[in-house]
Design a protein around this motif. Sequence first.
Motif, PDB file in Angstrom:
ATOM      1  N   UNK A  37     -20.365   7.182  84.666  1.00 28.30           N
ATOM      2  CA  UNK A  37     -20.172   7.171  86.113  1.00 28.30           C
ATOM      3  C   UNK A  37     -19.885   5.754  86.608  1.00 28.30           C
ATOM      4  N   UNK A  38     -20.624   4.772  86.119  1.00 29.33           N
ATOM      5  CA  UNK A  38     -20.407   3.397  86.569  1.00 29.33           C
ATOM      6  C   UNK A  38     -19.029   2.881  86.157  1.00 29.33           C
ATOM      7  N   UNK A  39     -18.599   3.209  84.957  1.00 27.92           N
ATOM      8  CA  UNK A  39     -17.258   2.789  84.521  1.00 27.92           C
ATOM      9  C   UNK A  39     -16.174   3.424  85.393  1.00 27.92           C
ATOM     10  N   UNK A  40     -16.364   4.703  85.736  1.00 29.27           N
ATOM     11  CA  UNK A  40     -15.396   5.381  86.594  1.00 29.27           C
ATOM     12  C   UNK A  40     -15.391   4.782  87.993  1.00 29.27           C
ATOM     13  N   UNK A  41     -16.563   4.510  88.547  1.00 29.34           N
ATOM     14  CA  UNK A  41     -16.640   3.923  89.884  1.00 29.34           C
ATOM     15  C   UNK A  41     -15.970   2.552  89.917  1.00 29.34           C
ATOM     16  N   UNK A  42     -16.165   1.748  88.869  1.00 27.13           N
ATOM     17  CA  UNK A  42     -15.528   0.425  88.808  1.00 27.13           C
ATOM     18  C   UNK A  42     -14.012   0.546  88.715  1.00 27.13           C
ATOM     19  N   UNK A  43     -13.543   1.490  87.933  1.00 27.88           N
ATOM     20  CA  UNK A  43     -12.097   1.688  87.800  1.00 27.88           C
ATOM     21  C   UNK A  43     -11.499   2.150  89.128  1.00 27.88           C
ATOM     22  N   UNK A  44     -12.188   3.049  89.809  1.00 26.09           N
ATOM     23  CA  UNK A  44     -11.696   3.521  91.105  1.00 26.09           C
ATOM     24  C   UNK A  44     -11.693   2.400  92.131  1.00 26.09           C
ATOM     25  N   UNK A  45     -12.694   1.543  92.078  1.00 28.41           N
ATOM     26  CA  UNK A  45     -12.785   0.451  93.047  1.00 28.41           C
ATOM     27  C   UNK A  45     -11.728  -0.618  92.798  1.00 28.41           C
ATOM     28  N   UNK A  46     -11.329  -0.811  91.555  1.00 26.93           N
ATOM     29  CA  UNK A  46     -10.391  -1.893  91.246  1.00 26.93           C
ATOM     30  C   UNK A  46      -8.979  -1.356  90.977  1.00 26.93           C
ATOM     31  N   UNK A  47      -8.788  -0.756  89.830  1.00 27.87           N
ATOM     32  CA  UNK A  47      -7.451  -0.380  89.366  1.00 27.87           C
ATOM     33  C   UNK A  47      -6.794   0.683  90.248  1.00 27.87           C
ATOM     34  N   UNK A  48      -7.510   1.783  90.509  1.00 32.55           N
ATOM     35  CA  UNK A  48      -6.915   2.872  91.287  1.00 32.55           C
ATOM     36  C   UNK A  48      -6.659   2.445  92.732  1.00 32.55           C
ATOM     37  N   UNK A  49      -7.553   1.648  93.284  1.00 28.69           N
ATOM     38  CA  UNK A  49      -7.360   1.187  94.656  1.00 28.69           C
ATOM     39  C   UNK A  49      -6.163   0.249  94.744  1.00 28.69           C
ATOM     40  N   UNK A 104      -2.472   7.428  91.881  1.00 23.22           N
ATOM     41  CA  UNK A 104      -3.342   6.282  91.623  1.00 23.22           C
ATOM     42  C   UNK A 104      -4.460   6.589  90.631  1.00 23.22           C
ATOM     43  N   UNK A 105      -4.847   7.846  90.522  1.00 23.87           N
ATOM     44  CA  UNK A 105      -5.928   8.204  89.597  1.00 23.87           C
ATOM     45  C   UNK A 105      -5.493   8.182  88.143  1.00 23.87           C
ATOM     46  N   UNK A 106      -4.193   8.063  87.875  1.00 25.76           N
ATOM     47  CA  UNK A 106      -3.735   7.977  86.493  1.00 25.76           C
ATOM     48  C   UNK A 106      -4.247   6.720  85.802  1.00 25.76           C
ATOM     49  N   UNK A 107      -4.581   5.698  86.586  1.00 22.61           N
ATOM     50  CA  UNK A 107      -5.134   4.471  86.018  1.00 22.61           C
ATOM     51  C   UNK A 107      -6.487   4.740  85.355  1.00 22.61           C
ATOM     52  N   UNK A 108      -7.218   5.722  85.841  1.00 21.19           N
ATOM     53  CA  UNK A 108      -8.578   6.016  85.370  1.00 21.19           C
ATOM     54  C   UNK A 108      -8.652   7.363  84.650  1.00 21.19           C
ATOM     55  N   UNK A 109      -7.566   7.836  84.120  1.00 25.46           N
ATOM     56  CA  UNK A 109      -7.499   9.184  83.549  1.00 25.46           C
ATOM     57  C   UNK A 109      -8.514   9.414  82.426  1.00 25.46           C
ATOM     58  N   UNK A 110      -8.611   8.504  81.485  1.00 23.51           N
ATOM     59  CA  UNK A 110      -9.562   8.702  80.380  1.00 23.51           C
ATOM     60  C   UNK A 110     -11.003   8.604  80.868  1.00 23.51           C
TER      61      UNK A 110
END
Length: 147
Positions: A37-49, A104-110
């Motif tokens: 969850x923390x890795x996903x939240x960080x990816x959403x906050x940085x890369x996907x945003x 934008x969510x493709x950045x965090x797909x895995x």
Amino acid sequence: MVFNRIRDALSGTPTLEGESKLPDYFPVEPSGCEKHAQRLFECLAKDATDKARDIEKAGYSKSYYPDVEAERLKKLKVNEEKKPAVISAADTDKKQLPSPNDNPLDECRTLIAYYKRCCDRELKKKKNWILTEPYRVQEEYRYNSKE
């Protein structure tokens, strides 16, 4: 818990079917899935945003509300008539330009796939049941539908 980690290691990397989207239970963080969850939240906050902001700057963003979409298209036509878009060579070297069909969510797909696999397993456990229970909002805290 150890058995699940062994099973995850043997099963390999999870994959998402279809387009990248967050599960319905998204903001929950069940015990046992904190790392994913923390890795996903960080990816959403940085890369996907960052990717979403680039798409908005390019004028490709889509809105859920039709009147906002019509306004955006009208402003885009006015801006195109005034001046053509200028893209510097430094920007194209750093990253790939967005296209209209980018998600934008493709950045965090895995990371979404890992989070989904973990939550699907952990939310079935008794200690995490409360996270999926719907709750009732008291009348005084609801929005008035007449306003």
